[in-house]
Design an enzyme around this catalytic site. Structure first.
Site, PDB file in Angstrom:
ATOM      1  N   SER A 285      38.136  45.616  41.321  1.00 63.33           N
ATOM      2  CA  SER A 285      39.900  45.654  41.271  1.00 63.33           C
ATOM      3  C   SER A 285      40.624  47.124  41.151  1.00 63.33           C
ATOM      4  O   SER A 285      39.931  48.114  41.877  1.00 63.33           O
ATOM      5  CB  SER A 285      40.490  44.780  39.912  1.00 63.33           C
ATOM      6  OG  SER A 285      41.221  44.136  40.080  1.00 63.33           O
TER       7      SER A 285
ATOM      8  N   HIS B 153      38.923  36.249  40.393  1.00 63.51           N
ATOM      9  CA  HIS B 153      39.270  38.222  40.717  1.00 63.51           C
ATOM     10  C   HIS B 153      38.149  38.619  38.809  1.00 63.51           C
ATOM     11  O   HIS B 153      38.286  37.966  38.151  1.00 63.51           O
ATOM     12  CB  HIS B 153      40.571  38.278  40.095  1.00 63.51           C
ATOM     13  CG  HIS B 153      40.694  39.105  39.881  1.00 63.51           C
ATOM     14  ND1 HIS B 153      40.905  40.683  41.248  1.00 63.51           N
ATOM     15  CD2 HIS B 153      40.798  40.435  38.869  1.00 63.51           C
ATOM     16  CE1 HIS B 153      41.158  41.506  40.911  1.00 63.51           C
ATOM     17  NE2 HIS B 153      41.031  41.488  39.477  1.00 63.51           N
TER      18      HIS B 153
ATOM     19  N   LYS C  51      39.490  50.508  43.420  1.00 66.04           N
ATOM     20  CA  LYS C  51      40.183  50.927  44.607  1.00 66.04           C
ATOM     21  C   LYS C  51      39.846  53.265  43.985  1.00 66.04           C
ATOM     22  O   LYS C  51      39.096  53.461  45.259  1.00 66.04           O
ATOM     23  CB  LYS C  51      42.064  50.981  44.177  1.00 66.04           C
ATOM     24  CG  LYS C  51      42.564  49.250  44.502  1.00 66.04           C
ATOM     25  CD  LYS C  51      43.573  49.454  44.438  1.00 66.04           C
ATOM     26  CE  LYS C  51      44.452  48.319  43.335  1.00 66.04           C
ATOM     27  NZ  LYS C  51      44.341  47.061  43.791  1.00 66.04           N
TER      28      LYS C  51
ATOM     29  N   TRP D 266      46.105  36.958  45.147  1.00 68.02           N
ATOM     30  CA  TRP D 266      46.866  38.134  44.846  1.00 68.02           C
ATOM     31  C   TRP D 266      46.138  40.138  45.755  1.00 68.02           C
ATOM     32  O   TRP D 266      46.572  40.765  46.069  1.00 68.02           O
ATOM     33  CB  TRP D 266      46.507  38.692  43.444  1.00 68.02           C
ATOM     34  CG  TRP D 266      47.670  39.400  42.986  1.00 68.02           C
ATOM     35  CD1 TRP D 266      47.205  41.101  41.844  1.00 68.02           C
ATOM     36  CD2 TRP D 266      49.221  39.418  42.780  1.00 68.02           C
ATOM     37  NE1 TRP D 266      47.947  41.927  41.500  1.00 68.02           N
ATOM     38  CE2 TRP D 266      49.354  40.904  42.572  1.00 68.02           C
ATOM     39  CE3 TRP D 266      49.870  39.292  43.704  1.00 68.02           C
ATOM     40  CZ2 TRP D 266      50.841  41.715  42.242  1.00 68.02           C
ATOM     41  CZ3 TRP D 266      51.545  40.008  43.283  1.00 68.02           C
ATOM     42  CH2 TRP D 266      51.770  41.195  42.488  1.00 68.02           C
TER      43      TRP D 266
END
Ligand code: GCU
Length: 421
Positions: free
Chosen positions: A261, A402, A265, A352
């Site tokens: 998540s 997720h 990044k 998402w």
């Protein structure tokens, strides 16, 4: 009349405002966009070999991402000192060693420490490792009672026992499901993990963490092209790498970045900026990570900059609801990692993060890998769920939410055995 106008203004504002905040999940509503070619320079020149990529195209892309997306690190700062604060020869059912190493940084009267928790397989002398940040403290990644609880800021969370922004014993082991440590150890890999808020607390505030080390007098936040939190966290991973180079138990040529998540990044950015990392795994990293921004599906640039104003540099806000104007997209972030292996993973229910956009990013990064004779994603068709494509550029979409699961780790280990070990 006056009342009608006021009413209309109200309806318009409400609708417009609402539309801005409603996420699109419909592929048919994706705006038309042209994806910038990783192998054509900003001036329109074609890049057809690795040398040109490295001399011209890679540097200009890296510069753009640095100054307009994640932000520049203002100055170099080395580790002032490090200390092994705890170690044991008997961890993970006797199969591993454990070490907790504190790195210290100093500048003027400022001081910052962060602690790396390291497990290494006893069966390997100079072990390859997975490394990455954890969300809630080193003590949450396993039930190991000897792991020190960080006193860094944490977001309050009653169910995790985080009160007054302090981590507590209550959350020991609560994320062990996300870190398949025993599997790593059994497969001959170590793990090094750090609590990310020790480098910079994850809040919209530049008063703490590493940012103030480089402020001029009276400065209270980084400049508009300077680092947000993701860049600061990735700076921390590079400093951890500085330490790994000094630790004889770790094979510093085989350090694989992992992140989930927002921390995915972070790992992608760390892998792009620091070529000492051997490979990168992006687990459900989504917007500002592996997902293409121009698709505007799920989380968008405007949305992420509004919810998390501290993650990216301020220049990135120029692209809020204006993705069309971006001369780059996230497939080029993946391409910056070439020729080193990169693994993009998605979860079916994680809309998402735009799984399809994460896949396409891996597909469109592939031509850069091909310049090096490496294999990437062979087709634009997404694979079936739970059917990984494992090449130098890898991808899977698994069933579920997720999260990070054993399935994910099994694939990462299999892939690392083939492309890193
Ligand atoms: C939020 C955010 C995402 C991020 C995620 C996470 O959902 O919008 O961009 O990846 O948090 O880090 O868990």
């Amino acid at each position: 009349m006056k009342k009608t106008i006021i009413f209309l203004i109200f309806v318009f504002t409400f609708q417009f405002g609402f539309a801005q905040f409603e996420a699109n999940y419909d592929e048919n509503k994706i705006p038309d966009f042209e994806l910038p070619d990783p192998l054509t320079t900003f001036k329109g020149k074609k890049v057809n070999n690795a040398k040109k990529w490295e001399k011209k195209r890679r540097p200009e892309l890296l510069k753009f991402f640095t100054q307009n997306v994640y932000g520049e690190v203002p100055e170099k700062l080395n580790i002032a000192s490090f200390k092994v604060i705890e170690e044991s020869n008997d961890a993970i059912n006797g199969k591993a060693t454990r070490k907790q190493v504190e790195l210290s940084f100093k500048k003027n009267d400022l001081k910052l420490d962060f602690t790396i928790l390291i497990y290494l397989p006893k069966s390997v002398e100079n072990a390859p490792i997975f490394t990455g940040y954890n969300f809630f403290g080193n003590h949450t990644v396993s039930n190991d009672v000897n792991v020190i609880i960080s006193d860094a800021w944490a977001r309050n969370n009653e169910s995790l026992g985080i009160i007054n922004n302090q981590l507590t014993e209550q959350s020991r082991g609560v994320r062990d499901n996300r870190w398949a440590i025993e599997k790593m150890i059994d497969s001959g890999y170590g793990l090094a993990t750090i609590y990310y808020c020790e480098i910079d607390a994850d809040m919209d505030d530049f008063a703490d963490g590493i940012h103030p080390f480089f402020y001029d007098k009276n400065q209270t936040q980084p400049g508009s092209a300077e680092w947000g939190s993701i860049s600061a966290w990735s700076w921390g991973l590079s400093r951890a790498m500085d330490y790994f180079e000094k630790d004889s138990g770790i094979d510093e040529s085989k350090v694989i970045l992992f992140g989930h998540s927002r921390l995915g990044k972070t790992s992608l950015w760390a892998g792009a900026t620091d070529q000492r990392f051997a490979a990168v795994i992006s687990n459900d990293s989504g917007c500002g990570g592996a997902a293409l921004s121009k698709r505007k599906i799920g989380e968008t640039v405007g949305r992420i900059n509004n919810s998390f104003p501290h993650w990216f540099c301020r220049n990135f806000r120029a692209y809020n609801n204006n993705e069309k104007a971006l001369p780059v997209d996230q497939h080029q972030l993946l391409a910056l990692i070439a020729p080193r292996p990169v693994y993009v993973a998605s979860a079916e229910e994680d809309k998402w993060a735009d799984p399809h956009g994460e896949f396409l990013s891996a597909f469109y990064a592939t031509p850069v890998y091909q310049l090096y004779g490496k294999e990437g994603i062979p087709s634009i068709e997404m694979p079936e769920v739970n059917q990984p494509i494992q090449n130098t550029v890898s991808y899977h979409i698994r069933t579920g939410k997720h999260d990070v699961t054993d399935f994910d780790w099994e694939q990462y280990i299999k892939w690392a055995d083939q492309f890193v070990k």
